[in-house]
Every structure is written in structure tokens, then in C-alpha cells.
Design a protein around this motif. Sequence first.
Motif, mmCIF file in Angstrom:
data_model
loop_
_atom_site.group_PDB
_atom_site.id
_atom_site.type_symbol
_atom_site.label_atom_id
_atom_site.label_comp_id
_atom_site.label_asym_id
_atom_site.label_seq_id
_atom_site.Cartn_x
_atom_site.Cartn_y
_atom_site.Cartn_z
ATOM 1 N N UNK A 76 34.092 40.306 48.685
ATOM 2 C CA UNK A 76 34.576 41.180 49.753
ATOM 3 C C UNK A 76 36.052 41.540 49.516
ATOM 4 N N UNK A 77 36.849 40.535 49.076
ATOM 5 C CA UNK A 77 38.260 40.781 48.766
ATOM 6 C C UNK A 77 38.380 41.823 47.660
ATOM 7 N N UNK A 78 37.546 41.681 46.629
ATOM 8 C CA UNK A 78 37.593 42.603 45.494
ATOM 9 C C UNK A 78 37.202 44.016 45.930
ATOM 10 N N UNK A 79 36.193 44.114 46.794
ATOM 11 C CA UNK A 79 35.763 45.427 47.303
ATOM 12 C C UNK A 79 36.911 46.104 48.037
ATOM 13 N N UNK A 80 37.619 45.352 48.873
ATOM 14 C CA UNK A 80 38.761 45.907 49.623
ATOM 15 C C UNK A 80 39.874 46.312 48.668
ATOM 16 N N UNK A 81 40.121 45.454 47.665
ATOM 17 C CA UNK A 81 41.167 45.728 46.680
ATOM 18 C C UNK A 81 40.844 47.017 45.903
ATOM 19 N N UNK A 82 39.591 47.161 45.480
ATOM 20 C CA UNK A 82 39.160 48.366 44.753
ATOM 21 C C UNK A 82 39.302 49.615 45.625
#
Length: 290
Positions: free
Chosen positions: A8-14
Motif C-alpha cells: 500500500x505504501x508503494x502504491x501511494x509512493x508510485x
Amino acid sequence: MHKHGCPQDLTSFNSFLDVLCKAKQAEIAYNLFKVFRRKFRVDMISYNILANGYCIMKRTPKALEILKEMVERGLEPNVMTYNIILKGFFRAGQTKEAWEFFLQMKRRKCEIDVVTYTTMVHGFGVAGEVERSRKLFDEMVGAGVLPSVATYNALIQVLCKKDNVENAILVFDEMLRRGYLPNVTTYNVLIRGLFRVGKMDRAVEYMDKMKEDECEPNVQTYNLVIRYYCDDGEFEKAFELFEKMGSGHCLPNLDTYNILISAMFVRKKSDDLVVAGKLLIEMIDRGFLP
């Protein structure tokens, strides 16, 4: 946050990287990426976003560096990665580099999909290489890659702008025969092409045909036809269409008002200036700022 971050963190970062890149801030996005890639297990999506960001800015050498870094870190580029770079070359006007890159894709036996071919058809067509564009379309069909409506739209647009509108109509008819449903973009491109060569009656016929194909004209369609009527001095017809829009078919936008107000000032008859004033008031009442 633990060492590699969660999906989820990576999705937000992307998503954040994507916003920066689309705002032409790819350098800032890349600097952030370098800081946070130790915290997140960055993926192919992150690299694709960055490559696209540099391509939007027409910095294809930097996009290729991103591709290289991606491979060095053990991530295999996918067809989307290659399509991003290909589109970037065309955006930067580098048709020779685009062609070489396309040939590299073939040599590496990359999956070449409908998006790849659509990019090539549109890119070479815009560059004025109509014959090459048409050959790529035929090659695509021959290779068993089914064209999409977007591919047909690209070819029709190329033929309308750089070749002959009659050839564009032949492609349109072929599209129908093969069972494709044209969308509003298809019609708008064809209508614009017909107006450009002075075939106004046929252009309006295609606007009427849209409804038969269950494809309602949008505000761009109406603005297109209104603009050409005004340019041709057919103000009554332009206002008939405008009234039709106001009655709920498709509400006018700022461009619609600008086209009509501009036309009234070009003609400079006293009544026209009154009409222009009324249009300006109506436009402001509808929430549009001049």
C-alpha cells in the motif's frame, strides 16, 4: 515503516511519483525515488512512471538511462516500458531513433502489441511519412495483432491531415465492415478533415450519422461544426446548432462562446455586437470567466 515498506505504501509512493512526472517534475521525482528506494522495494511501475516523466519532458536519453538502471537492478522491462520510450521518441521528434528502437524490440523478440503499432502508425503519420504509417498498419494486421478503435483513429487522422480525406473515408468504411464501432474521436477527426477541404455538407452528414451509430456528438463536435459555419459566414446555421446545445443536447463550454463572440466581432455589424454582448452576459451567468 519497516525496511521494505508494504504494498500500500508503494502504491501511494508510485501515485505521488506519477503526479510529479505528469507535472513535468521528473527530476524532483527521480531525486525522491533515489532517497526512498531503500525504504521501498521499488517495482517496474516506479521505473515506468519515471521513464514516462522524462519522455513527457522530451528527455529521451534520460528515459533510456532509467531503462538501463531498471535492467541492472534485475527488473525485466515489459511491453509498457518499451511503448513509453517509443512514444517518447516520437514526442521529441526523433523518428529515426523510434524506428531503430522498434527494430530492437523485434530483434529482442519483445511482445509487440496493439499500443506499439498504434504509436508507430500515429508517430510516423504526424511526421508526414504517410506511406510508412500505412505499411505499419498493414504489417500489424499481417502479424495477427488486431487493431483497436484507437489504431483506426490514428490512421484516419493521419490520412485526413497529411494525405487525402477520401482515403480516410475508405479506412473508416473498412473499419465498419470489420465490425468496429467508431467513437466520438473517430467522427470528430473525419468531420474536421471534411471541413478542412470544404466538404461541409458531407461533414454535417457524418455528424447526423453519429446518432445512428449510437455515438452522441460531444461539445468538441458541436464547437468544430459551429466554428466552420462561422468561418463560412453561415451564422444562422451556427446559432441553430448553438440553440440545440442549450436545449440540453450538449451544453456549450467556454470555447463555444469564444467562437461565437469572436465571429460576431469579425463581421462587425451593429446587431452582431449586441448579440456578442448578450452572449458574454449569458456566458458569465453560466459560470464561465472570459
